[in-house]
Design an enzyme around this catalytic site. Structure first.
Site, PDB file in Angstrom:
ATOM      1  N   ASP A 289     -11.539  10.183  -1.352  1.00 14.33           N
ATOM      2  CA  ASP A 289     -12.731  10.882  -1.826  1.00 14.33           C
ATOM      3  C   ASP A 289     -13.376  11.551  -0.609  1.00 14.33           C
ATOM      4  OD1 ASP A 289     -14.713  11.946  -3.369  1.00 14.33           O
ATOM      5  OD2 ASP A 289     -15.295  10.082  -4.338  1.00 14.33           O
TER       6      ASP A 289
HETATM    7  C1  NOJ Z   1     -17.015  13.167  -4.615  1.00 10.32           C
HETATM    8  C2  NOJ Z   1     -16.837  12.486  -5.932  1.00 10.32           C
HETATM    9  O1  NOJ Z   1     -17.015  11.093  -5.777  1.00 10.32           O
HETATM   10  C3  NOJ Z   1     -15.501  12.738  -6.574  1.00 10.32           C
HETATM   11  O2  NOJ Z   1     -15.500  12.179  -7.848  1.00 10.32           O
HETATM   12  C4  NOJ Z   1     -15.228  14.209  -6.614  1.00 10.32           C
HETATM   13  O3  NOJ Z   1     -14.053  14.471  -7.309  1.00 10.32           O
HETATM   14  C5  NOJ Z   1     -15.160  14.713  -5.180  1.00 10.32           C
HETATM   15  N1  NOJ Z   1     -16.439  14.481  -4.530  1.00 10.32           N
HETATM   16  C6  NOJ Z   1     -14.818  16.190  -5.092  1.00 10.32           C
HETATM   17  O4  NOJ Z   1     -15.875  16.959  -5.498  1.00 10.32           O
END
Ligand code: NOJ
Length: 755
Positions: A289
Site C-alpha cells: 500500500d
Molecule cells: C491507500 C489505500 O489504503 C489503498 O486502498 C489504495 O488502493 C491506495 N492508497 C492507492 O490509492
C-alpha cells in the site's frame, strides 16, 4: 517502434508454433501457459537489474507526464506501473514513451482506485453489500471495468475484503461489512466482474485483493492503528475472503498499512511468503500500500529505507507503491548478496505475466469504448441503488407515499447535492450524471407539488438559521422527507470517528420538523452505521440509503412513492452507542450469555443492591446487549412469514448433502423481494465457535399470498473450521440450523454430524 514490432520475432515464432501444433490457436493472445512463460523468461533474460527493479516500482502519475523527470524514468524503463493518471491522452502519451522510446518497450501498467464505479457511480460498497445480490454486483463491476478500461486503466485496487466490524473506522465504507460469507461472495463477484474477458480474450481490468490482512480490525476503529488478531481468528475469519479470491484468480494482493501482531504487513513474510505464496499457491503479484514499505521505519520495524526495502522484498512484496525504497536500494542489496537476484526475477516474472494476460503487449493504449457511456450503466446503477436501500422503520405504513400527494416537503443537506451522494472513492465520478432525490421527486410529482428547503448547508452545519423556513415548508406539506447523513469526506480512508451521531444540527432539524405534527420520513445517506436511536422517536419511517451513487435520486423516489418495495438488508450490525463496539452477530456465546431476564437497566437497579442481584451476565448496564438493528435486518412494504423448517436427515455423514428447507409466505399486500438467510452453529467444538454464522442466501420475489419453499444444501465443507495453524477441523456433534429474514431468526432445526 511498437511493442509488437520489438517482439515480432518472438511473437510470430510463437504463433507459428501454435498454428502448426494444433491448427486451432491462431492468435498470440491465446498462447498457452508454456509459451507465455517462454515470452516472459526471454524478456527477463534481456533486462538489466535496474530495469527489473523498474518493473517493481509503481510511480504516482497524476499530471506527471508534464514532468520531464517522470518521463525520463519511463524512458529508462524504470516505471513498471503508474497510478492515478486517468486521462486517456496522458496515459497514451506516457505509454508511447514506454513502448516506443524505452530500450525494451515494456508497456506501463496503469492503475487506479476504481472502487464502486468510474464515471457512473454505483452505491458505496457497504451499500452494495446490503443488496445481498452477488450477481447484481458482478454485473456492476463489469460496467466499472468497461468505463475504466476505456480510459486506459488496466488495474484496479479492488475488491477490498477487509472484514469490518467497527463503524468508527471510515473505511467500513469500502468494505462489504462484518460477515465472512457475505464479504466473500461480494468480493468474488467484484473480482469476476472486473476480470471479465474482452472479445480478444484478455481481461478488462486486473484486480487486487486488499488489504492483506486485518486492516478492518484496527484498534478503536482508528485508521492505520495497530492490529492484533489471534491466529485462530485469522484463519476462521480474516483470511477467508482473501483465500477465496486467491483461489479464484484475483490478479494481485495489496499489503495493509497496519502492523499485525507486531509485524507491519508490508514486511510480513508469514503473510506473503508463507500463507499467500506457499500455502495458497498464489500466482499473481503483491503490491505494497501507499508508502507502507517506507513506513516500516516509522512503525519501528526497519532502521532505514534500505532495511525497509530488504524486509519487504524478503517478505514477498513484488511491487512498491509510491515510496522509492526499491528504486533506491534494491540494486545495492542484490549486488551485496543480501537479496538473491532470483527473488527479483520472481517478482518481475509475476508482474510481466500479468501484463501479458492483460494483452498489454498487444494493445497498450487507451481506446475509447463507445459503450462506456451507455444508458444501460445508469439503469444498472439505479437497480443497485434500489436494492441497497434498507427500510429500518415504517410506522403506520406511512410509506409508500401516495403518488397523488398534493404537497411533499423535501428538506435536508443531502437532498440536492450532486457530489455528496456519491460517497468516497469517486476520483473519476461524473457529477453531471448525478440525479439527486430532489430532482427525481420533482420529476415524478411535478415541481409545484414539491417544496424544498435545505435547512442546513451541509451535514456538519451547526447553524440553525434555515430551520424556520424548513418548518414552514413542512407545515405547508402533507408529509416531510428529511434527507440527512454524512458528507462523503467524513467517510473513507483516514476518516474515523469516535462518536457516531448524525453530525451538525441534523438531529435538531429532524426533531423540530417532527414537532409540526406532519409525518416525518428520514432518509440517511452515509457509509457507516450511525447511532440513530433517537431519530426513531421523531421519525415515522427511516430509510438507510447509504451513499447511493449517481442514480440515488431516482431509486429513492421509486421507493418513497411505492414503485419499488425495499429489499435491502443490513450487512453490518448497528450499535445503539459506540461503547457497544465491537458488536457483531457472529460472536461467541461466553459462559454467561445475556438475556432480557438477566439485564437490569442502569436506572432500575435499586440503590445499594446486592452485588450479584443484577444478573451476572455479559451485558452493559446502560445499553443492554442487543444492537439497535441486527445484521441482516431490513423491512419491506409487505411482511414475510417463515415456517416449517425441516432437515432432510437427522444426521450427516462424510460425502452426504443435507437439505434444510423452510416455507416463506408473503403475508402482506405488496409483491416484494425477500433475502432469505441461512445460518449454522457448531454447538460444541474443541475451539469454541460463533453463536451463528451465515452460510447461504437466496433472493425471492413473492406476490401477496404467495408461498415458496426455499432449501439450502450443506456438505461437510460447510462444517469445517480451522486451528491456529490453518489446519481444517471437522468434528462430530450437533449443529443448529436457522432460516429467516435476519440474524435474530429463531426458526431452528438441528442435525448431527457423524463422520
Ligand atoms: C491507500 C489505500 O489504503 C489503498 O486502498 C489504495 O488502493 C491506495 N492508497 C492507492 O490509492
Amino acid at each position: 517502434m511498437s511493442v509488437k514490432e520489438k517482439y515480432i520475432g518472438l511473437l510470430v515464432f510463437t504463433c507459428i508454433i501454435i498454428f502448426m501444433g494444433s491448427m486451432t490457436i491462431t492468435s498470440c493472445n491465446k498462447t498457452s501457459k508454456d509459451q507465455k512463460s517462454d515470452f516472459v523468461e526471454r524478456l527477463i533474460s534481456k533486462m538489466t537489474l535496474e530495469e527489473k527493479i523498474g518493473q517493481m516500482s509503481q510511480l504516482h502519475g497524476e499530471n506527471a507526464s508534464r514532468d520531464g523527470k517522470f518521463l525520463a524514468l519511463v524512458r529508462d524503463g524504470l516505471a513498471g506501473s503508474v497510478l492515478n493518471e486517468s486521462d486517456p491522452e496522458q496515459i497514451n502519451l506516457i505509454q508511447h514513451v514506454a513502448v516506443d522510446e524505452s530500450r525494451l518497450g515494456i508497456p506501463v501498467l496503469f492503475a487506479r482506485d476504481v472502487i464502486h464505479g468510474f464515471k457512473t457511480i454505483f452505491p458505496i460498497n457497504i451499500g452494495l453489500a446490503a443488496t445481498f445480490n452477488p450477481e447484481l454486483i458482478r454485473q456492476s463491476a463489469a460496467i466499472w471495468a468497461q468505463e475504466a478500461h476505456s480510459a486506459g486503466i488496466r488495474w484496479t485496487f479492488a475488491p477490498m475484503v477487509d472484514i469490518s466490524r467497527d463503524p468508527r473506522w471510515g473505511r467500513m465504507a469500502e468494505s462489504f461489512g462484518e460477515d465472512v460469507y457475505l464479504t466473500t461472495l461480494m468480493g468474488l463477484a467484484v473480482n469476476e466482474g472486473f476480470q471479465q474477458k474482452q472479445e480478444n480474450g484478455s481481461i478488462y481490468l486486473a484486480t487486487c485483493a486488499k488489504h492483506f490482512v486485518g486492516y478492518g480490525a484496527v484498534e478503536g476503529g482508528r485508521d492505520y492503528n495497530t492490529v492484533n488478531i489471534p491466529e485462530i481468528e485469522l484463519h476462521n475469519t480474516y483470511f477467508k475472503p482473501f483465500k477465496a479470491l486467491s483461489e479464484s484468480g484475483v490478479s494481485t494482493f495489496m499489503t495493509s498499512f497496519t502492523d499485525l501482531n507486531g509485524v507491519p504487513a508490508s514486511g510480513n513474510s508469514y503473510l506473503f511468503r508463507e500463507v499467500l505464496k506457499t500455502d495458497w499457491g498464489f500466482q499473481g503479484f503483491v503490491v505494497s500500500d501507499w508508502a507502507s514499505i517506507e513506513e516500516q521505519i516509522t512503525h519501528g520495524y526497519a532502521e532505514n529505507p534500505k532495511e525497509a526495502a530488504k524486509k519487504a522484498v524478503l517478505a514477498g512484496v513484488d511491487m512498491e507503491m509510491a515510496s522509492g525504497t526499491f528504486a533506491e536500494n534494491l540494486k545495492q542489496l542484490v549486488e551485496d548478496g543480501v537479496i538473491p537476484e532470483t527473488i527479483v526475477d520472481e517478482a518481475v516474472r509475476r508482474i510481466l505475466t500479468l501484463k501479458l494476460d492483460l494483452g498489454l503487449f498487444d494493445q497498450p493504449y487507451a481506446i475509447p469504448d463507445t459503450r462506456a457511456n451507455d444508458s444501460a450503466h445508469l439503469i444498472l446503477a439505479k437497480e443497485a441503488a434500489l436494492q441497497s436501500m434498507v427500510l429500518l422503520k415504517n410506522d403506520n405504513e406511512v410509506l409508500p407515499l401516495s403518488p397523488a400527494i398534493k404537497k411533499l416537503a423535501v428538506i435536508g443537506p443531502m437532498a440536492n447535492d450532486r457530489y455528496e451522494q456519491l460517497g468516497t472513492w469517486i476520483f473519476d465520478g461524473d457529477t453531471n450524471l448525478t440525479i439527486t432525490p430532489l430532482a427525481a421527486l420533482q420529476k415524478e410529482l411535478g415541481e409545484t407539488r414539491v417544496v424544498y428547503v435545505h435547512g442546513l448547508d451541509y451535514s456538519r452545519d451547526r447553524k440553525t438559521i434555515g430551520f424556520e423556513k424548513a418548518v414552514k415548508a413542512a407545515e405547508s406539506a402533507e408529509a416531510v422527507v428529511v434527507i440527512v447523513g454524512e458528507e462523503a469526506i467524513i467517510t473513507g480512508e483516514a476518516h474515523s470517528r469516535a462518536g457516531l451521531e448524525l453530525p451538525g444540527a441534523q438531529n435538531e432539524l429532524i426533531k423540530i420538523l417532527s414537532e409540526t405534527g406532519k409525518p416525518v420520513i428520514v432518509v440517511i445517506m452515509t457509509s457507516r452505521p450511525l447511532t440513530i436511536g433517537s431519530i426513531s422517536d421523531y421519525a415515522e419511517a427511516i430509510i438507510y440509503a447509504w451513499h447511493p451513487g449517481t442514480m440515488g435520486g431516482p431509486a429513492l423516489a421509486d421507493i418513497l412513492l411505492g414503485y419499488y418495495a425495499p429489499s435491502g438488508k443490513l450487512p453490518v450490525t448497528f450499535p445503539k452507542v459506540p461503547g457497544q463496539i465491537p458488536i457483531y452477530y457472529s460472536h461467541k456465546n461466553t459462559g454467561r450469555p445475556p438475556s432480557k431476564e438477566s439485564w437490569t437497566p442502569l436506572y432500575d437497579i435499586p440503590v445499594r443492591a446486592f452485588q450479584t442481584s443484577v444478573g451476572n451476565t455479559s451485558h452493559y448496564l446502560d445499553a443492554g446487549f442487543e444492537p439497535l438493528y441486527p445484521f441482516g435486518f431490513g423491512l419491506s412494504y409487505t411482511s414475510f412469514e417463515y415456517s416449517n423448517i425441516k432437515v432432510s436427515s437427522p444426521t450427516i455423514k462424510s460425502g452426504d448433502t443435507l437439505r434444510v428447507c423452510s416455507t416463506i409466505t408473503n403475508t402482506g399486500k405488496v409483491a416484494a423481494n425477500e433475502v432469505v438467510q441461512f445460518y449454522l452453529r457448531d454447538v460444541t467444538a474443541e475451539i469454541t465457535r460463533p453463536v451463528k454464522e451465515l452460510k447461504g442466501i437466496k433472493r425471492l420475489f413473492l406476490s401477496p399470498g404467495q408461498q415458496q419453499e426455499v432449501c439450502f444444501e450443506i456438505t461437510e465443507d460447510d462444517l469445517v473450521y480451522y486451528d491456529k495453524n490453518g489446519k481444517s477441523i471437522i468434528e462430530n456433534g450437533i449443529f443448529y440450523a436457522w432460516i429467516g429474514g435476519d440474524s435474530t431468526t429463531e426458526l431452528k432445526t438441528e442435525f448431527v454430524l457423524e463422520k
